[in-house]
Design a protein around this motif. Structure first.
Motif: not given
Length: 334
Positions: A36-64
Motif C-alpha cells: 500500500l505504501t509503494v502504491i500510495a507513494t508512486t500514485k499511479p492513475d491506472i494500475l495493473t496488479l499481479q500476484g493478487f488472489d481472486h475471490d468470486v465476489e472480489r471481497h479482497a480487492l474491495t478491501a484493498f
C-alpha cells in the motif's frame, strides 16, 4: 492531462483461499502495508496488479481499495475476473503421471484464483475483453510443446490447454474528455521449471506473442479501436536468463509500440541493470527486467521509472518488504 500507468507484481498470493482477505482486514500484515505504501507513494492513475488472489465476489480487492483510499490514494474503479491460475482440469497437464497438483491446473495454483490479477483505476472502465479462455492451439504460429512428435503431455490435455497461465485482458479506460485507452495486461508463466519439452518456455513465448497477433487482427476478435498500452509481467528479460527471448525482443522492437525504458529511481545502476524490475536472489537468476509498460508510439510519453530506492533510503526496506518485484510506471500526456 497527465496519466500515470503502472504495473506491479505485488506477490500478494497466499497459500489458501480467503487468507489474503483476512490479512488485509487485519491491518497488521507488514507486506500488505508495504505494498500500500509503494502504491500510495508512486500514485499511479491506472494500475495493473499481479500476484493478487481472486475471490468470486472480489471481497479482497474491495478491501484493498478501501485500505489504499485510507492511505490517501483512491482508485475507485476496478476490474478482476477468474484467472486460469489454479483452475482445475482433472487431467495430467505437466506429464508427470499424476493429477490434482498445482501444475495440473490451467495455470499454476494451489487453489482456483491463487495469484490472480486486478486492474485499479482513477477513471471509469469499459467492457473488458477477457481472453482467459483462449486456447493455446488457436494462436496463429504457436509453438506448442511436443514429445516424440505428439502433443505434450497428451492430445487430450493439449486440446483443453488455455494459452494464458493467468489471464490476458483488454481493459478500456475512459479518460475524461479524451480517448478510450485500451490497457492490455497479462502475467505470463515463468519460462523454467519444466523438462526437455520446454512447455513453460514455449508457453511464455506464446503468451508474449499473443499481443502482436491481437494487434494484427489475426485472432477471432478485431484489434482494439483506439490507443493501446501494454502493462504487465512478461517474466522474460531480453538479454539474460532462460527463455525464448525472441518473443520479448520482437515485442520491444514492434514499431507500433514505444519502449520508454523505465529506469531505477534511486540506485546507481547503469546500462541494462538500471532497467531491471525484480530482485531475485543471487546467483541465479538475479536481477532481471520482466515487467513492462509499453505505450503505443502515437502516445506522448513524459516520464517513466522503476520504483527502486537507493541504498540507505528508508523506503528501500519498504520496497523489499512489499515484493521482490518493483512497480514500473510510464507517464502519458493527453
Amino acid at each position: 492531462m497527465d496519466v500515470r500507468v503502472a504495473t506491479f507484481n505485488a506477490e500478494l498470493d497466499r497459500k489458501g483461499p480467503g487468507l489474503l482477505l483476512r490479512d488485509i482486514l487485519s491491518g497488521t500484515d507488514p507486506q500488505i502495508a508495504a505494498v500500500l505504501t509503494v502504491i500510495a507513494t508512486t500514485k499511479p492513475d491506472i494500475l495493473t496488479l499481479q500476484g493478487f488472489d481472486h475471490d468470486v465476489e472480489r471481497h479482497a480487492l474491495t478491501a484493498f481499495q478501501s485500505a489504499l483510499a485510507d492511505r490517501g490514494h483512491a482508485l475507485p474503479h476496478a476490474f478482476a475476473a477468474m484467472p486460469n491460475a489454479g483452475l482445475f482440469t482433472g487431467l495430467d497437464m505437466d506429464g508427470n503421471g499424476r493429477t490434482g497438483e498445482p501444475r495440473d491446473a490451467q495455470g499454476y495454483g494451489r487453489f482456483t484464483g491463487q495469484g490472480g490479477m486486478a486492474v485499479l483505476s482513477r477513471f471509469p472502465l469499459g467492457k473488458v475483453r477477457d481472453f482467459s479462455g483462449f486456447l493455446w492451439t488457436d494462436l496463429p504460429v504457436a509453438i506448442p510443446p511436443t514429445r516424440n512428435g505428439a502433443p505434450f503431455p497428451s492430445a487430450e490435455a493439449f486440446a483443453i490447454q488455455r494459452l494464458s497461465s493467468v489471464a490476458h485482458w483488454d481493459v478500456p479506460v475512459r479518460l475524461p474528455n479524451g480517448p478510450v485507452l485500451h490497457l492490455l495486461t497479462f502475467h505470463a508463466t515463468t519460462p523454467v521449471f519444466d523438462g526437455d519439452e520446454d512447455r513453460n518456455g514455449r508457453r511464455n513465448h506464446d503468451e508474449i506473442a499473443f499481443w502482436q497477433r491481437y494487434m494484427d487482427g489475426a485472432l477471432s476478435t478485431p484489434a482494439p479501436d483506439g490507443p493501446v498500452i501494454i502493462a504487465g509481467v512478461a517474466n522474460l528479460d531480453p538479454t539474460k536468463g532462460d527463455g525464448r527471448r525472441d518473443a520479448i525482443t520482437r515485442l520491444l522492437a514492434d514499431p507500433r509500440f514505444n519502449d520508454p525504458e523505465p529506469r531505477h529511481t534511486g540506485t546507481t545502476a547503469t546500462g541494462n541493470a538500471s532497467l531491471h524490475t525484480v530482485d531475485w536472489p543471487e546467483p541465479a537468476p538475479g536481477d532481471m527486467r520482466v515487467s513492462y509498460v509499453l505505450p503505443a508510439r502515437t502516445l506522448e510519453v513524459t516520464g517513466a521509472g522503476v520504483f527502486w530506492p537507493a541504498e540507505g533510503d528508508p523506503m528501500l526496506d519498504t520496497v523489499n518488504t512489499a515484493s521482490r518485484h518493483r512497480l514500473v510506471w510510464v507517464d502519458l500526456r493527453f
